[in-house]
Design a protein around this motif. Structure first.
Motif, PDB file in Angstrom:
ATOM      1  N   LEU A 360      36.965  62.523  27.405  1.00 62.43           N
ATOM      2  CA  LEU A 360      37.470  63.390  26.340  1.00 62.43           C
ATOM      3  C   LEU A 360      36.536  63.369  25.126  1.00 62.43           C
ATOM      4  O   LEU A 360      36.197  62.313  24.612  1.00 62.43           O
ATOM      5  CB  LEU A 360      38.852  62.890  25.920  1.00 62.43           C
ATOM      6  N   ALA A 362      36.464  63.881  21.539  1.00 60.42           N
ATOM      7  CA  ALA A 362      37.402  64.039  20.428  1.00 60.42           C
ATOM      8  C   ALA A 362      36.712  64.617  19.196  1.00 60.42           C
ATOM      9  O   ALA A 362      37.323  65.311  18.393  1.00 60.42           O
ATOM     10  CB  ALA A 362      38.057  62.703  20.090  1.00 60.42           C
ATOM     11  N   PRO A 381      44.684  72.037  13.986  1.00 57.07           N
ATOM     12  CA  PRO A 381      45.909  71.748  14.724  1.00 57.07           C
ATOM     13  C   PRO A 381      45.959  70.297  15.210  1.00 57.07           C
ATOM     14  O   PRO A 381      44.932  69.612  15.217  1.00 57.07           O
ATOM     15  CB  PRO A 381      45.857  72.694  15.933  1.00 57.07           C
ATOM     16  N   ASN A 382      47.132  69.868  15.606  1.00 54.44           N
ATOM     17  CA  ASN A 382      47.299  68.524  16.167  1.00 54.44           C
ATOM     18  C   ASN A 382      46.326  68.282  17.301  1.00 54.44           C
ATOM     19  O   ASN A 382      46.145  69.145  18.144  1.00 54.44           O
ATOM     20  CB  ASN A 382      48.718  68.378  16.732  1.00 54.44           C
ATOM     21  N   GLY A 383      45.729  67.099  17.312  1.00 54.84           N
ATOM     22  CA  GLY A 383      44.821  66.763  18.400  1.00 54.84           C
ATOM     23  C   GLY A 383      43.434  67.343  18.225  1.00 54.84           C
ATOM     24  O   GLY A 383      42.596  67.231  19.123  1.00 54.84           O
ATOM     25  N   ALA A 384      43.159  67.960  17.062  1.00 52.40           N
ATOM     26  CA  ALA A 384      41.849  68.566  16.850  1.00 52.40           C
ATOM     27  C   ALA A 384      40.751  67.517  16.687  1.00 52.40           C
ATOM     28  O   ALA A 384      39.573  67.811  16.884  1.00 52.40           O
ATOM     29  CB  ALA A 384      41.896  69.470  15.621  1.00 52.40           C
ATOM     30  N   GLY A 385      41.135  66.297  16.332  1.00 53.85           N
ATOM     31  CA  GLY A 385      40.129  65.246  16.182  1.00 53.85           C
ATOM     32  C   GLY A 385      39.926  64.789  14.745  1.00 53.85           C
ATOM     33  O   GLY A 385      38.951  64.098  14.441  1.00 53.85           O
ATOM     34  N   LYS A 386      40.856  65.122  13.875  1.00 52.59           N
ATOM     35  CA  LYS A 386      40.696  64.784  12.458  1.00 52.59           C
ATOM     36  C   LYS A 386      40.791  63.274  12.226  1.00 52.59           C
ATOM     37  O   LYS A 386      39.941  62.692  11.540  1.00 52.59           O
ATOM     38  CB  LYS A 386      41.774  65.509  11.627  1.00 52.59           C
ATOM     39  N   SER A 387      41.822  62.665  12.799  1.00 52.18           N
ATOM     40  CA  SER A 387      41.973  61.219  12.590  1.00 52.18           C
ATOM     41  C   SER A 387      40.817  60.456  13.219  1.00 52.18           C
ATOM     42  O   SER A 387      40.358  59.441  12.681  1.00 52.18           O
ATOM     43  CB  SER A 387      43.292  60.732  13.184  1.00 52.18           C
ATOM     44  N   THR A 388      40.350  60.943  14.355  1.00 52.13           N
ATOM     45  CA  THR A 388      39.207  60.311  15.005  1.00 52.13           C
ATOM     46  C   THR A 388      37.995  60.357  14.068  1.00 52.13           C
ATOM     47  O   THR A 388      37.258  59.378  13.929  1.00 52.13           O
ATOM     48  CB  THR A 388      38.885  61.038  16.323  1.00 52.13           C
TER      49      THR A 388
END
Ligand code: ADP
Ligand code: MG
Length: 595
Positions: A360, A362, A381-388
């Protein structure tokens, strides 16, 4: 009875006990004291620090054998000959030896995680036990006898009653040192070890060092107990330093209430008395001697731990009315602040950052920068990779490819702790607070790097001036984010939105020049969001750079100077809020996405 006088009453009964009870019971109390010292160390190591050790008895053995050998050997090797004879030098030698062994074992085993740590401690516990039994100069399995009695102030301590006071002074001292330590900057770092390592590292805490520190302290408490034991018994052999005894010490700490210092004394007392009682009564009941007491003891232990997971101490506390102290924030000088960079200076720059989790991707070829005195929003959107992305730039995780610069310095390879030192501070999307600690204490962890006093001053409470400055700073930040009324509540009792706000206070305590906020407004009510936006504007006005991940578009658009939009790990748009809002790709990502 008022809880305030409980400790004086306890100390007074300790003082009077030897005059009121028989010699046999004084001896029993002596053993409870010796075990308490070891169990207090285990409270620090296992109960508070979360590190399971099955090897404490081995350290007790090191303390016992060091003094036994040095005070009885007729011909010592030249290099230690000067230590011979005196129990006090025996103590010194034991302490040095234990510290050296604990440091070595600690460095080897503390890196092990999960089940490997307990297994590691079992391994060295068994090894040291056999070492005691097999070394000829330590008397093999027969042990060493003829250990001289201690003498203090010219008074030889030959009977249990004399020894009693020495033992219990050491117990009280160990408890005092431990309680002091836990109530300090270093103590907050230690309390973060159980469940808060990632957060603590991001606040600049060297958690590996904190682990070694508590390991050493616990080992040294064991050593001192062993030294006292050797001079009380005047005889040592390997049996009391075996794995069995290590497990019993662990039981004492856990049964008493693993995270409470006085629980250790309670646990040591309950287990010692219970074992004695079972040993006396079971053979009479069952009409035969055998190891039945161990079986009954085991069943009882399981029963108690089933009923009282946190041990007996919290139950005892519930029976006594709690002390209603009006806790107050100390008055202290303001901590010095770092000067903030010039407005417009590029603080953070991510170049071509790629982060893969297996197959994956991210983050794919992410570029972004944040300047001093601006609020930059990262949306998607959710899961876009911002927190990563947050994790990669703050050192919590490492980018697979690409480069991160902070204030012009490459920080791609640095740990979060090192990056924190450079002036970056962050919050977490999934809040990482220590729920049983107060709001104030949680915030104070953020100020870790602004203090410097170490473990020893903390144990002796010689760092109160600095501690007060840190707490006063934490209180200022808590007040600033609007949580003043909850200052002394447990962080876990706050609503989720407030917990997020507390994370901001904690991050601000670090005096950062760049603040990374991962969804700070999630769960906040309208008025709270307004207050948060106001605070962020003020921080920006002071010259701080802020990188913000947020879902609430209205919140972002009214606040951010620039916006970067991510989808599926990639940057799909960048620019001023108005422009980005009209960008067809962004509209598609938001309308087409789950959000
Ligand atoms: P966002 O913060 O934008 O909602 P994240 O950065 O949390 O998104 O997640 C991006 C993607 O990476 C998601 O598909 C998520 O499942 C995946 N991911 C995040 N962290 C990990 C991890 N530690 N291991 C594996 N996959 C992860
Ligand atoms: Mg996220």
């Amino acid at each position: 009875m008022s809880p305030r006088i409980l400790l004086p009453v306890f100390v007074l009964s300790l003082l009077l006990a030897p005059q009121l009870v028989s010699e046999f019971h004084v001896t029993l109390l002596n053993y409870i004291g010796l075990y308490s010292i070891v169990a207090i160390g285990l409270v620090l190591l296992t109960g508070v620090g979360g590190l399971m050790s099955f090897g404490q008895a081995a350290f007790v053995g090191l303390g016992g054998y060091a003094t036994a050998y040095l005070t009885t050997a007729t011909s010592l090797p030249v290099w230690i000959a000067s230590l011979g004879g005196s129990p006090w030098l025996g103590l010194l030698a034991g302490v040095v030896l234990t510290a050296a062994v604990a440091l070595l074992l600690g460095l080897l085993t503390l890196r092990l995680s999960g089940h490997y740590l307990p297994l590691g401690t079992i391994a060295w516990s068994i090894s040291l036990y056999f070492l005691f039994g097999n070394l000829e100069f330590l008397g093999g399995h027969t042990g060493i006898s003829g250990i001289p009695a201690l003498s203090m102030f010219g008074l030889p301590m030959k009977d249990a009653r004399n020894f009693y006071y020495l033992i219990w002074v050491v117990v009280l001292l160990a408890a005092w040192l431990t309680i002091n330590l836990l109530d300090s900057r270093e103590g907050r770092a230690i309390r973060a070890l159980k469940g808060g390592v990632v957060m603590a590292e991001a606040m600049g805490v060297d958690t590996a060092r904190s682990k070694v520190v508590i390991f050493l302290i616990a080992a040294l408490f064991g050593c001192v107990s062993g030294w006292l034991y050797a001079h009380l018994q005047r005889f040592v052999n390997p049996t009391p330093f075996s794995l069995n005894m290590s497990i019993e010490y662990l039981f004492m700490a856990v049964l008493g209430g693993a995270a409470h210092v006085w629980g250790a004394v309670l646990g040591a007392g309950v287990i010692t008395v219970l074992k004695q009682w079972l040993q006396d009564w079971l053979p009479r009941l069952l009409g035969a001697s055998g190891n039945f007491e161990m079986i009954v003891f085991g069943v009882l232990m399981i029963f108690v731990l089933q009923r009282a997971r946190d041990g007996l101490w919290p139950i005892l506390c519930r029976l006594v009315p709690q002390r209603a102290i009006a806790r107050s924030v100390p008055v202290a000088d303001v901590l010095p602040r770092k000067s903030l960079p010039e407005a417009g200076e590029v603080l953070l720059e991510a170049r071509h950052v790629v982060k893969r989790f297996g197959g994956l991707v991210a983050n794919n070829n992410m570029n972004l920068n944040v300047k001093a005195g601006e609020i930059m929003a990262l949306i998607g959107p959710n899961g876009a990779g911002k927190s990563t992305m947050f994790n990669c730039v703050s050192g919590v995780d490492r980018a697979t490819e690409g480069e991160v610069l902070f204030r012009g310095r490459p920080v791609t390879e640095l740990d979060s702790r090192e990056i924190a030192k450079l002036g970056m501070s962050r919050t977490f999307q999934h809040v990482r607070l220590l729920p049983t600690m107060t709001v104030l204490e949680n915030a104070a962890i953020g100020a870790h790097l602004r203090g410097s006093r170490g473990v020893l001053p903390a144990m002796l409470h010689l760092e109160r001036a600095e501690e007060n400055r840190l707490l006063a700073e934490a209180a200022r930040q808590v007040e600033r984010v609007g949580l003043k009324s909850s200052m002394f509540e447990a962080a876990g009792s706050l609503a989720l939105g407030q917990q997020r706000t507390l994370e901001i206070a904690r991050a601000l305590c670090a005096d950062p020049c760049l603040l990374l906020l991962d969804e700070p407004a999630a769960g906040l009510r309208y008025m709270e969001k307004q207050a948060l936006a106001e605070l962020l504007r003020k921080l920006r006005g002071e010259g701080m750079g802020i990188l913000l991940v947020e879902h609430d578009m209205d919140f972002v658009m009214g606040l951010a100077d620039r916006v970067v939009v991510m989808e599926f790990g990639e940057k799909i748009a960048e620019g001023l809020p108005e422009g980005v809002q009209r960008n067809p790709a962004v509209i598609e990502a938001y309308l087409g996405g789950v959000d």
